[in-house]
Design an enzyme around this catalytic site. Structure first.
Site, PDB file in Angstrom:
ATOM      1  NE  ARG A 104      -0.508   7.762  -4.839  1.00 54.60           N
ATOM      2  CZ  ARG A 104      -1.210   6.733  -5.241  1.00 54.60           C
ATOM      3  NH1 ARG A 104      -0.872   5.515  -4.857  1.00 54.60           N
ATOM      4  NH2 ARG A 104      -2.241   6.882  -6.029  1.00 54.60           N
ATOM      5  CB  THR A 108       7.181   8.214 -10.187  1.00 54.46           C
ATOM      6  OG1 THR A 108       6.969   9.087  -9.064  1.00 54.46           O
ATOM      7  CG2 THR A 108       8.000   8.947 -11.244  1.00 54.46           C
ATOM      8  CG  ASP A 200      -7.197  12.263  -4.022  1.00 52.44           C
ATOM      9  OD1 ASP A 200      -7.136  12.705  -2.858  1.00 52.44           O
ATOM     10  OD2 ASP A 200      -6.260  12.354  -4.829  1.00 52.44           O
ATOM     11  CG  ASP A 203      -8.541  15.737  -4.535  1.00 51.72           C
ATOM     12  OD1 ASP A 203      -7.843  16.624  -4.015  1.00 51.72           O
ATOM     13  OD2 ASP A 203      -8.288  15.221  -5.642  1.00 51.72           O
TER      14      ASP A 203
HETATM   15  C1  PRP Z   1      -2.686   9.772  -0.574  1.00 52.48           C
HETATM   16  C2  PRP Z   1      -2.975   9.164   0.784  1.00 52.48           C
HETATM   17  C3  PRP Z   1      -1.635   8.612   1.170  1.00 52.48           C
HETATM   18  C4  PRP Z   1      -1.084   8.157  -0.150  1.00 52.48           C
HETATM   19  C5  PRP Z   1      -1.253   6.668  -0.254  1.00 52.48           C
HETATM   20  O1  PRP Z   1      -2.090  11.010  -0.440  1.00 52.48           O
HETATM   21  O2  PRP Z   1      -3.508  10.079   1.715  1.00 52.48           O
HETATM   22  O3  PRP Z   1      -0.780   9.550   1.791  1.00 52.48           O
HETATM   23  O4  PRP Z   1      -1.836   8.812  -1.165  1.00 52.48           O
HETATM   24  O5  PRP Z   1      -0.652   6.182  -1.390  1.00 52.48           O
HETATM   25  P1  PRP Z   1       0.610   5.228  -1.352  1.00 52.48           P
HETATM   26  O6  PRP Z   1       0.320   4.164  -0.319  1.00 52.48           O
HETATM   27  O7  PRP Z   1       0.663   4.677  -2.749  1.00 52.48           O
HETATM   28  O8  PRP Z   1       1.834   6.025  -1.020  1.00 52.48           O
HETATM   29  P2  PRP Z   1      -1.776  11.959  -1.706  1.00 52.48           P
HETATM   30  O9  PRP Z   1      -0.402  11.702  -2.193  1.00 52.48           O
HETATM   31  O10 PRP Z   1      -2.888  11.840  -2.689  1.00 52.48           O
HETATM   32  O11 PRP Z   1      -1.747  13.393  -1.033  1.00 52.48           O
HETATM   33  P3  PRP Z   1      -2.940  14.235  -0.369  1.00 52.48           P
HETATM   34  O12 PRP Z   1      -3.313  13.542   0.923  1.00 52.48           O
HETATM   35  O13 PRP Z   1      -2.320  15.566  -0.130  1.00 52.48           O
HETATM   36  O14 PRP Z   1      -4.091  14.288  -1.338  1.00 52.48           O
HETATM   37  N1  URA Z   2      -4.542   7.830  -2.373  1.00 58.00           N
HETATM   38  C1  URA Z   2      -5.867   8.036  -2.266  1.00 58.00           C
HETATM   39  O1  URA Z   2      -6.312   9.085  -1.761  1.00 58.00           O
HETATM   40  N2  URA Z   2      -6.696   7.074  -2.719  1.00 58.00           N
HETATM   41  C2  URA Z   2      -6.241   5.934  -3.259  1.00 58.00           C
HETATM   42  O2  URA Z   2      -7.062   5.095  -3.631  1.00 58.00           O
HETATM   43  C3  URA Z   2      -4.864   5.740  -3.359  1.00 58.00           C
HETATM   44  C4  URA Z   2      -4.017   6.700  -2.907  1.00 58.00           C
END
Ligand code: PRP
Ligand code: URA
Length: 209
Positions: A104, A108, A200, A203
């Site tokens: 994400r 944005t 997150d 993380d």
């Molecule tokens: C997180 C999560 C989803 C997304 C959800 O990933 O694992 O993929 O956000 O958010 P959304 O429904 O608003 O699209 P992130 O983009 O943080 O990446 P990561 O798993 O690499 O930390």
């Molecule tokens: N992605 C995450 O990992 N946590 C949230 O709460 C939303 C998006």
């Protein structure tokens, strides 16, 4: 029209509560996500078709059931979806695994694609997309669109925690895709994080940040 399955099970709820707690470290977080994914595998495979086969036990011949029809593929959305793969694989060990890389954009909140690698016969498989978090729904919806572009017609989405607006987006964009989720939380905050959520997921899973 797609169906939203909120999986209500005491052991899943218990393990998710432990995951949510701020003091839970990466090792336990990973282990709990793995265990929940295995338990959710039981529900998500409930409607797999079976066929009758003739077998012989040490005692007698019999007609017994085997899973039939399309084979499965598990597709984690990187990174956090990786934490759900092994649990599901322990349930369906012959499933193939494809990977979709999306993150994400911090400004944005829109998903940005950076990777996609699928098994060659992905279009012939039942695909289970896995990602613990269903926030705005943008990542899940884009991942499903990427799979449809590759010819997939039988897709399910398995998440851990979501909010109604994320589920509504996926259902509106992909009315043919059923969603399986362990908990539906209240809302998103101004940074599009799930409240109360678990923070997150990527993380916490990998000990980054
Ligand atoms: C997180 C999560 C989803 C997304 C959800 O990933 O694992 O993929 O956000 O958010 P959304 O429904 O608003 O699209 P992130 O983009 O943080 O990446 P990561 O798993 O690499 O930390
Ligand atoms: N992605 C995450 O990992 N946590 C949230 O709460 C939303 C998006």
């Amino acid at each position: 029209m797609s169906t939203l399955h909120v999986i209500d099970h005491p052991m899943i709820a218990h393990k998710l509560t432990l995951m949510r707690e701020v003091g839970t470290g990466a090792k336990d977080f990973r282990q709990l996500l793995n265990e929940i994914s295995m338990l959710m595998g039981y529900e998500i495979t409930r409607d797999l078709p079976t066929e009758e086969v003739e077998i012989e036990t040490p005692v007698a011949k019999m007609t017994a059931k085997k899973v039939s029809g399309k084979k499965l593929a598990i597709v984690p959305i990187l990174r956090a979806g990786l934490g759900m793969v092994d649990g599901l694989l322990s349930f369906v060990p012959v499933a193939k695994v494809g990977h979709i890389g999306l993150y994400r954009d911090p400004e944005t909140h829109m998903p940005v694609e950076y990777y996609c690698k699928m098994p060659p016969d992905i279009s012939e498989r039942i695909v289970i997309v896995v990602d613990p978090m269903l926030a705005t729904g943008g990542s899940a919806s884009d991942a499903i669109s990427m799979l449809k572009k590759r010819g997939c017609t039988n897709i399910k989405l398995m998440c851990l925690v979501g909010v109604p607006e994320g589920a509504e987006k996926v259902m509106a964009d992909h009315p043919d895709v059923d969603i399986y989720i362990a908990a539906m939380d209240e809302k998103l905050n101004e940074h599009k994080y799930i409240v109360p959520g678990l923070g997150d997921a990527g993380d916490r899973l990998f000990g980054t940040k």
